[in-house]
Design a protein around this motif. Structure first.
Motif, PDB file in Angstrom:
ATOM      1  N   LEU A  96      25.037  34.443  20.228  1.00  0.00           N
ATOM      2  CA  LEU A  96      24.744  33.219  19.975  1.00  0.00           C
ATOM      3  C   LEU A  96      24.744  32.631  18.474  1.00  0.00           C
ATOM      4  O   LEU A  96      25.045  31.534  18.233  1.00  0.00           O
ATOM      5  N   SER A  97      24.596  33.684  17.577  1.00  0.00           N
ATOM      6  CA  SER A  97      24.808  33.253  16.151  1.00  0.00           C
ATOM      7  C   SER A  97      26.090  33.148  15.741  1.00  0.00           C
ATOM      8  O   SER A  97      26.253  32.825  14.579  1.00  0.00           O
ATOM      9  N   ASP A  98      27.025  33.779  16.340  1.00  0.00           N
ATOM     10  CA  ASP A  98      28.483  33.702  16.031  1.00  0.00           C
ATOM     11  C   ASP A  98      28.818  31.975  15.719  1.00  0.00           C
ATOM     12  O   ASP A  98      28.608  31.288  16.617  1.00  0.00           O
ATOM     13  N   PRO A  99      29.339  31.695  14.597  1.00  0.00           N
ATOM     14  CA  PRO A  99      29.685  30.184  14.221  1.00  0.00           C
ATOM     15  C   PRO A  99      30.726  29.546  15.304  1.00  0.00           C
ATOM     16  O   PRO A  99      30.811  28.624  15.750  1.00  0.00           O
ATOM     17  N   GLY A 100      31.491  30.777  15.667  1.00  0.00           N
ATOM     18  CA  GLY A 100      32.579  30.031  16.787  1.00  0.00           C
ATOM     19  C   GLY A 100      31.706  29.957  18.260  1.00  0.00           C
ATOM     20  O   GLY A 100      32.435  28.985  18.996  1.00  0.00           O
ATOM     21  N   ALA A 101      30.501  30.242  18.262  1.00  0.00           N
ATOM     22  CA  ALA A 101      29.716  29.821  19.586  1.00  0.00           C
ATOM     23  C   ALA A 101      28.631  28.839  19.336  1.00  0.00           C
ATOM     24  O   ALA A 101      28.058  28.315  20.228  1.00  0.00           O
ATOM     25  N   GLY A 102      29.021  28.074  18.114  1.00  0.00           N
ATOM     26  CA  GLY A 102      28.000  26.994  17.740  1.00  0.00           C
ATOM     27  C   GLY A 102      27.372  26.941  16.490  1.00  0.00           C
ATOM     28  O   GLY A 102      26.908  25.987  15.927  1.00  0.00           O
ATOM     29  N   GLY A 103      27.104  28.182  16.133  1.00  0.00           N
ATOM     30  CA  GLY A 103      26.265  28.634  14.863  1.00  0.00           C
ATOM     31  C   GLY A 103      24.694  28.128  14.906  1.00  0.00           C
ATOM     32  O   GLY A 103      24.373  27.912  15.995  1.00  0.00           O
ATOM     33  N   LEU A 104      24.210  28.417  13.606  1.00  0.00           N
ATOM     34  CA  LEU A 104      22.742  28.112  13.702  1.00  0.00           C
ATOM     35  C   LEU A 104      22.398  26.736  13.677  1.00  0.00           C
ATOM     36  O   LEU A 104      21.199  26.268  14.113  1.00  0.00           O
ATOM     37  N   ALA A 105      23.313  25.643  13.277  1.00  0.00           N
ATOM     38  CA  ALA A 105      23.015  24.336  13.326  1.00  0.00           C
ATOM     39  C   ALA A 105      23.098  23.706  14.740  1.00  0.00           C
ATOM     40  O   ALA A 105      21.875  23.240  15.144  1.00  0.00           O
ATOM     41  N   GLY A 106      24.027  23.669  15.334  1.00  0.00           N
ATOM     42  CA  GLY A 106      24.339  22.937  16.555  1.00  0.00           C
ATOM     43  C   GLY A 106      23.946  23.551  17.662  1.00  0.00           C
ATOM     44  O   GLY A 106      23.591  22.822  18.705  1.00  0.00           O
ATOM     45  N   GLY A 107      24.063  24.951  17.806  1.00  0.00           N
ATOM     46  CA  GLY A 107      23.742  25.628  18.968  1.00  0.00           C
ATOM     47  C   GLY A 107      24.797  25.643  19.785  1.00  0.00           C
ATOM     48  O   GLY A 107      25.987  25.117  19.608  1.00  0.00           O
ATOM     49  N   VAL A 108      24.506  26.232  21.129  1.00  0.00           N
ATOM     50  CA  VAL A 108      25.349  26.297  22.282  1.00  0.00           C
ATOM     51  C   VAL A 108      25.022  25.340  23.347  1.00  0.00           C
ATOM     52  O   VAL A 108      23.852  24.961  23.559  1.00  0.00           O
ATOM     53  N   ALA A 109      25.622  24.635  24.134  1.00  0.00           N
ATOM     54  CA  ALA A 109      25.426  24.041  25.318  1.00  0.00           C
ATOM     55  C   ALA A 109      24.870  24.853  26.354  1.00  0.00           C
ATOM     56  O   ALA A 109      25.865  25.783  26.732  1.00  0.00           O
ATOM     57  N   THR A 110      23.659  24.912  26.846  1.00  0.00           N
ATOM     58  CA  THR A 110      22.848  25.867  27.700  1.00  0.00           C
ATOM     59  C   THR A 110      23.857  26.068  29.004  1.00  0.00           C
ATOM     60  O   THR A 110      24.217  27.446  29.241  1.00  0.00           O
ATOM     61  N   ALA A 167      17.659  40.521  14.424  1.00  0.00           N
ATOM     62  CA  ALA A 167      17.660  41.384  15.612  1.00  0.00           C
ATOM     63  C   ALA A 167      16.374  42.013  16.236  1.00  0.00           C
ATOM     64  O   ALA A 167      15.598  42.452  15.848  1.00  0.00           O
ATOM     65  N   PRO A 168      16.200  41.505  17.656  1.00  0.00           N
ATOM     66  CA  PRO A 168      15.124  42.310  18.384  1.00  0.00           C
ATOM     67  C   PRO A 168      15.227  43.446  18.407  1.00  0.00           C
ATOM     68  O   PRO A 168      16.522  44.225  18.396  1.00  0.00           O
ATOM     69  N   PRO A 169      13.992  44.461  18.722  1.00  0.00           N
ATOM     70  CA  PRO A 169      14.218  45.854  18.815  1.00  0.00           C
ATOM     71  C   PRO A 169      15.226  46.174  20.016  1.00  0.00           C
ATOM     72  O   PRO A 169      15.995  47.196  20.075  1.00  0.00           O
ATOM     73  N   ASP A 170      14.999  45.734  20.847  1.00  0.00           N
ATOM     74  CA  ASP A 170      16.069  45.759  22.362  1.00  0.00           C
ATOM     75  C   ASP A 170      17.288  45.637  22.128  1.00  0.00           C
ATOM     76  O   ASP A 170      17.666  44.374  21.697  1.00  0.00           O
ATOM     77  N   PRO A 171      18.161  46.659  22.220  1.00  0.00           N
ATOM     78  CA  PRO A 171      19.652  46.447  21.655  1.00  0.00           C
ATOM     79  C   PRO A 171      20.666  45.747  22.774  1.00  0.00           C
ATOM     80  O   PRO A 171      21.285  44.802  22.119  1.00  0.00           O
ATOM     81  N   PHE A 172      19.945  45.660  23.906  1.00  0.00           N
ATOM     82  CA  PHE A 172      20.710  44.404  24.755  1.00  0.00           C
ATOM     83  C   PHE A 172      20.428  42.925  24.191  1.00  0.00           C
ATOM     84  O   PHE A 172      21.543  42.381  24.151  1.00  0.00           O
ATOM     85  N   LEU A 173      19.074  42.794  23.907  1.00  0.00           N
ATOM     86  CA  LEU A 173      18.782  41.327  23.646  1.00  0.00           C
ATOM     87  C   LEU A 173      19.343  41.143  22.081  1.00  0.00           C
ATOM     88  O   LEU A 173      19.991  39.952  21.768  1.00  0.00           O
ATOM     89  N   GLU A 178      24.968  39.655  32.771  1.00  0.00           N
ATOM     90  CA  GLU A 178      24.509  40.576  34.033  1.00  0.00           C
ATOM     91  C   GLU A 178      24.820  42.107  33.832  1.00  0.00           C
ATOM     92  O   GLU A 178      24.158  43.046  33.979  1.00  0.00           O
ATOM     93  N   GLU A 179      26.118  42.202  33.542  1.00  0.00           N
ATOM     94  CA  GLU A 179      26.720  43.382  33.566  1.00  0.00           C
ATOM     95  C   GLU A 179      26.224  44.270  32.484  1.00  0.00           C
ATOM     96  O   GLU A 179      25.685  45.580  32.601  1.00  0.00           O
ATOM     97  N   LEU A 180      25.784  43.813  31.203  1.00  0.00           N
ATOM     98  CA  LEU A 180      25.182  44.174  30.210  1.00  0.00           C
ATOM     99  C   LEU A 180      23.746  44.850  30.558  1.00  0.00           C
ATOM    100  O   LEU A 180      23.307  45.935  30.139  1.00  0.00           O
ATOM    101  N   CYS A 181      23.127  43.969  31.267  1.00  0.00           N
ATOM    102  CA  CYS A 181      21.652  44.330  31.585  1.00  0.00           C
ATOM    103  C   CYS A 181      21.522  45.175  32.700  1.00  0.00           C
ATOM    104  O   CYS A 181      20.627  45.998  32.722  1.00  0.00           O
ATOM    105  N   GLN A 190      22.341  42.222  21.136  1.00  0.00           N
ATOM    106  CA  GLN A 190      23.772  42.042  21.308  1.00  0.00           C
ATOM    107  C   GLN A 190      24.045  40.544  21.647  1.00  0.00           C
ATOM    108  O   GLN A 190      24.954  39.795  21.294  1.00  0.00           O
ATOM    109  N   VAL A 191      23.018  40.080  22.392  1.00  0.00           N
ATOM    110  CA  VAL A 191      23.058  38.633  22.950  1.00  0.00           C
ATOM    111  C   VAL A 191      22.762  37.736  21.996  1.00  0.00           C
ATOM    112  O   VAL A 191      23.561  36.613  21.667  1.00  0.00           O
ATOM    113  N   LEU A 192      22.035  37.939  21.394  1.00  0.00           N
ATOM    114  CA  LEU A 192      21.408  37.009  19.975  1.00  0.00           C
ATOM    115  C   LEU A 192      22.571  37.084  19.133  1.00  0.00           C
ATOM    116  O   LEU A 192      23.059  35.876  18.668  1.00  0.00           O
TER     117      LEU A 192
END
Length: 228
Positions: free
Chosen positions: A78-92, A65-71, A104-107, A73-75
């Motif tokens: 992305l790491s959630d297996p339901g979102a694609g996991g570490l292997a396949g990733g997500v369609a950008t 996890a980055p030091p920035d709490p917002f980043l 945007e709201e979080l930021c 949270q987003v990371l």
């Protein structure tokens, strides 16, 4: 003398550049700005060594996890297996389209907590609630713009400034922030295809514009079939 801009992540810098410092209103399409904010988060995570973007997909390469709490949270999303996991990733492009308003709201909330923006609540016709985010200190926003202008004059010499310029161009914001005239606009447009996140943002922008044009044609009768 204009005070130096505080240390900002790429999505924070984009929002401060895009929002009118006094009225807090986006200087481009609000939906397009949300796309660009999501794209900027992905590139910021890449700059920090957490993700990589290739072949239209975003993959987590370091779940630390980055030091920035917002980043962070987003990371985590992305790491959630339901979102694609570490292997396949997500369609950008798809990830940006689905998550952009939330990202945007979080930021924006993060910028409010940092006392760089303030949140104003308004009502349209006394019913529909919407928010504006003017700068707490407009001088800081002008410092961000001055830094963008200096980078533009130098030809966007580093990866961060090139990504910011590409995102600005992808959402049609260059007219509001560029000082390089038509040549500057074309130079920024050429950066979009070179940046994987900006390219994904621009794909969503083009899709929205195509859908809008299609609706306009149908509403004007252009979509009716000539069966006579």
């Amino acid at each position: 003398m204009t005070p130096p801009a505080p240390e900002l992540t790429l999505p924070e810098e984009l929002l401060l550049l895009a929002l009118d410092p006094l009225r807090g209103k986006p200087q481009c399409s609000g939906r397009f700005l949300s796309y660009a904010t999501a794209g900027a988060v992905l590139r910021e995570l890449e700059f920090q060594g957490r993700v990589t973007g290739q072949g239209g997909r975003t993959r987590v390469v370091s779940p630390l996890a980055p030091p920035d709490p917002f980043l962070a949270q987003v990371l985590g999303s992305l790491s959630d297996p339901g979102a694609g996991g570490l292997a396949g990733g997500v369609a950008t492009p798809l990830w940006i389209r689905r998550t952009a308003p939330h990202i945007e709201e979080l930021c924006l909330e993060h910028l409010v907590r940092r006392s760089l923006l303030r949140r104003e609540t308004h009502r349209l016709l006394g019913l529909l609630v919407y928010h504006r985010h003017p700068a707490v200190d407009p001088a800081l926003t002008f410092a961000v713009r001055d830094r963008f202008t200096a980078a533009e004059a130098a030809g966007f010499p580093d990866p961060r400034s090139r990504t910011l310029a590409a995102l600005v161009s992808a959402i049609g914001l260059s007219g509001a922030v560029s000082r390089g005239g038509l040549r500057g606009h074309w130079a920024m447009r050429g950066l979009v295809d070179q940046d994987w996140a900006a390219d994904a943002v621009h794909r969503n922008v083009r899709r929205d514009r195509a859908n809008r044009n299609r609706r306009m044609r149908y509403s004007s009768g252009g979509g009716s079939s000539g069966g006579d």
